[in-house]
Structure formats: C-alpha cells, structure tokens
Design a protein around this motif. Sequence first.
Motif, mmCIF file in Angstrom:
data_model
loop_
_atom_site.group_PDB
_atom_site.id
_atom_site.type_symbol
_atom_site.label_atom_id
_atom_site.label_comp_id
_atom_site.label_asym_id
_atom_site.label_seq_id
_atom_site.Cartn_x
_atom_site.Cartn_y
_atom_site.Cartn_z
ATOM 1 N N LYS A 244 0.829 -1.208 0.000
ATOM 2 C CA LYS A 244 0.000 0.000 0.000
ATOM 3 C C LYS A 244 0.862 1.255 0.000
ATOM 4 O O LYS A 244 0.573 2.218 -0.718
ATOM 5 N N ASP A 245 1.917 1.232 0.826
ATOM 6 C CA ASP A 245 2.822 2.391 0.860
ATOM 7 C C ASP A 245 3.497 2.583 -0.484
ATOM 8 O O ASP A 245 3.692 3.731 -0.938
ATOM 9 N N PHE A 246 3.865 1.463 -1.134
ATOM 10 C CA PHE A 246 4.528 1.563 -2.431
ATOM 11 C C PHE A 246 3.607 2.209 -3.460
ATOM 12 O O PHE A 246 4.004 3.104 -4.205
ATOM 13 N N SER A 251 2.398 6.801 -6.673
ATOM 14 C CA SER A 251 1.409 7.785 -7.139
ATOM 15 C C SER A 251 1.859 9.206 -6.827
ATOM 16 O O SER A 251 1.754 10.117 -7.669
ATOM 17 N N HIS A 252 2.380 9.403 -5.619
ATOM 18 C CA HIS A 252 2.818 10.739 -5.221
ATOM 19 C C HIS A 252 4.037 11.185 -6.027
ATOM 20 O O HIS A 252 4.091 12.325 -6.516
ATOM 21 N N ARG A 412 11.366 0.394 -0.262
ATOM 22 C CA ARG A 412 11.200 1.260 -1.422
ATOM 23 C C ARG A 412 10.544 2.582 -1.021
ATOM 24 O O ARG A 412 9.538 2.600 -0.304
ATOM 25 N N PHE A 413 11.131 3.682 -1.474
ATOM 26 C CA PHE A 413 10.653 5.047 -1.257
ATOM 27 C C PHE A 413 10.817 5.531 0.189
ATOM 28 O O PHE A 413 10.356 6.609 0.526
ATOM 29 N N TYR A 414 11.459 4.730 1.031
ATOM 30 C CA TYR A 414 11.638 5.201 2.406
ATOM 31 C C TYR A 414 12.782 6.211 2.448
ATOM 32 O O TYR A 414 13.863 5.980 1.908
#
Length: 465
Positions: A244-246, A251-252, A412-414
Amino acid sequence: MSSLRHRLLITLLVWIGLMLAALFIIVLQLLPLYENATDKTDIWLILFVSFVVVMILSAIVGSRVIDVAIKPIENATETAMELVKGNYLARASESNAEKTVELSRTINILARNLQEITAIRVMEQERLKTLIENMGSALIMIDKQGAVSLVNKPFLEEFGLTPESVMGKFYKEIQVPSVVEGFIETVFMTETLARVQIEFVSGIKLKNFTVYGAPVIGDHQRWLGIVIVFQEITELKRLEQIRKDFVANVSHELRTPVTSIKGFSETLLDGAYQDTNTLLSFLEIIYTESNRLEMLINDLLELSKVEQNGFRVNAHPTDMEAIIKRAIEMIQSKITEKFIHVKLEIQPVLVLGDPNRLIQVMVNLLINAVTYSSSQTVITIRLLVEDNQAIIQVVDQGIGIEETEIERLFERFYRVDRARSRNSGGTGLGLSIVKHLIEAHHGRVEVDSTVGIGTTFTIYLPLAD
C-alpha cells in the motif's frame, strides 16, 4: 470358570455315586450266596476290591475330563483376560480336543487382529502427533467440560506457556491475551464454526493472527469439544502495508513532476511563452522535472528487474578498486558542488562480481552519502579483506539515522529526510536496488549510524578465486 468346575465336580460325584450304587446292587445279589457261610471274609474282600476299582476308575475318568474339558477352557479364559488387560501378545494353547480347539483358535485370531489394530492405531497416533507438532500453526483442543485436552508446541511457544500450566486446565485459567480468550469462549458457547483476524501485543511486537474455531463432533453427532487453530499473518500484514505504501508513494512521486510539467506547459500556452526569460525559466523546470520522471521510471524498472525470481548477475573476477574510482568519477560534479572531500583507504582486491552492477551499487551509496552530508565534510571509502571476504565501507559525516529507522532503510521510497532527498532529485529507490544487487552477488549489506555524527554502509562480497 468356577461354576464350570462345580458342574464337572457334581457330575463326577454323581458318576461315583452311580458306580457305588451299582456295586451295592451287585453285593445285594451276592449276599444270598453267603448268608449261611460262617466266614464272610471273602465278601468283605470283594467289597473292598470293588470299591478300590471304582475309585481308580473315577480318578482316571475325572483326570481325563479335566484334561479334555477344563484345562483348555481355563487357558482360553486366562488368554481372554490378558486381552482385556491390553496384552495382545497373549496366545491360547491349541489342544487336540475337538470341542475346545475351535475356541482356542478363535481367541488367537482375535488376539492377532487386536495386535494389528493396535499397531495401526499407534502408528496413526504417532503420525497425527507429528503432524500436529510440526504443522506450523498453533493449535489447542478443549473438551466438552472446558478443559484443555490437546495443545501443540507452536501454541506453547507463541504464548510462552508450558504443558504443565495448560494441560487439563480450564480454558479461562490459561494465560492468553483477553482477545484470544474471548474468541475461545465464543466458539465454546455457540458450538459453531468461526473465523476472525485478531491482533495483540506480544512482548514489544504487535502480532496478527487468523484464528479458526470449530466444534469437534464424534459418533452419532455427539459434541466432544472445540479446536482452535492460530495462523500468524504478521509478515503478510507487513507486506500488505508495504504494498500500500509503495502504491501511494509511486502515485505521489509520479504526480509531482507530472503536475509541474502540466502546470508550466499550460502557463506557457496561455501566453507566457512571449516573455523570453519566463519561457527559458519554465522550460528549464519542465526539463528538470522530465529528468526526474525519467529517473523514477528507470529506477522502478530496474528495481522490478532485480526483484524478479531467477535474477542473476554476470559475476567474474573484478578489480574493486577500479569500480570505486569509476563511481567517484561519475558523481564528481555532485561531490565538487558541496565541497566534499573523498578519502580513500583502499588495498587491491579482486571480487567475484558484475562490474556494471557493482558500479551501480557504489554510485547509489555515494549519492546517498553526498545527499545526507553537509558541505565541506569528508566521505571515507575503505576496501579491505577480512575472513576471506571483501569488505567495502562508505562512511559519511551526515545527519545520521535513528536506530528505529535502520530496519526500514532498504524499503522502497523510504527516506530519512524526505525534503532533502526530494530536493536533491532522489527517487527513494537507490538503497532498495543496492540491497537486491548485493544479495544477487551472494553478499550482504549492513548499516551502522549515529544521529548527528554519520552513517557507515558496509558491504561484504565474496572474493574471486
């Protein structure tokens, strides 16, 4: 058996009585012949001999009756009693008597069948026990009185219990979280199938379980109790949250450059293109955001590639010193821009690796170090051999990382500092790529950091033969 003996004894006594009666009748028949005789010694002798003969015959007949009728029955009875006690190895002796041999054979057949059934039952019980102990899910069974009748090792380990503190206890007496006790009580009271997801704190960790509860039904639809099975889904929940965070992060990250490109393009189309300075400024922003979008897409594709099952690197003996120097050259502009000094502590080392992938790893680590370091600081790169493996360290004097954040660093993306990394043009995927590439080389990566002092990334790689 005693009644049989009594009946045989009575029969024997009756037979002796008949024999004596016959003897008495014979004597009565002989008395007229000797009533005038003065010497009656002969008659008494005849009587004595006859009595002895009768007794001997009775003893022979009685002994024969006991051997033929009583002893086989006694042996069969003793064998049957042993079978009742559970000794299925007992066997009855098979005599030659036609009346009892069938009984002995039948009892022996029964004994062999019981022995085979018991062996099969023991084997099935061992299989069931092995299955329950190694099923991976926690299991507890409660009888119709509410007492624990069966529990497996995963259940005891999960809740920190011992068999002595659980077996035979009422289910409300065992020390389990209240939410677990509530579910057990619901299934026990309603006697219906149920399935829920629960979570509770175990120590310092939050754990998630899918719990199944079902009634245990025996023969003739008799309710025997309930069984509860716990399947841990903590890792699945964590992976679902990562997914979900990914999706949210992708998207962001995509929306930001796309929105900028669209907004500035619309402004130019509305007439801002007529102003040369504005036009050049907006085009430069559009170009920057396009590059950022391209980097994000490339990193997503690269991460997707290295995460695939079966991903392999083209490993062969590689000069790690040359890899490090090449990576420094590739980001020299970023290093110069922040007046950072790169200190090398390198010894010649050949590693078993893919040069292109190792350059990618070093570039990502160096960019990460430069991004989170202040101007005019030092980045130290060490290369050495220890315990038959190559060790590469990238040490910066940056902001550092909280200990609670280190385990999430390769997600990822952290980002530790979202504003700084986004302003620098980072995608938040570099360290995830590093981790997967190092693992593809059969190595590992570790992080050691102190807030306000700096961070050290340590890579372990196999040496070339």
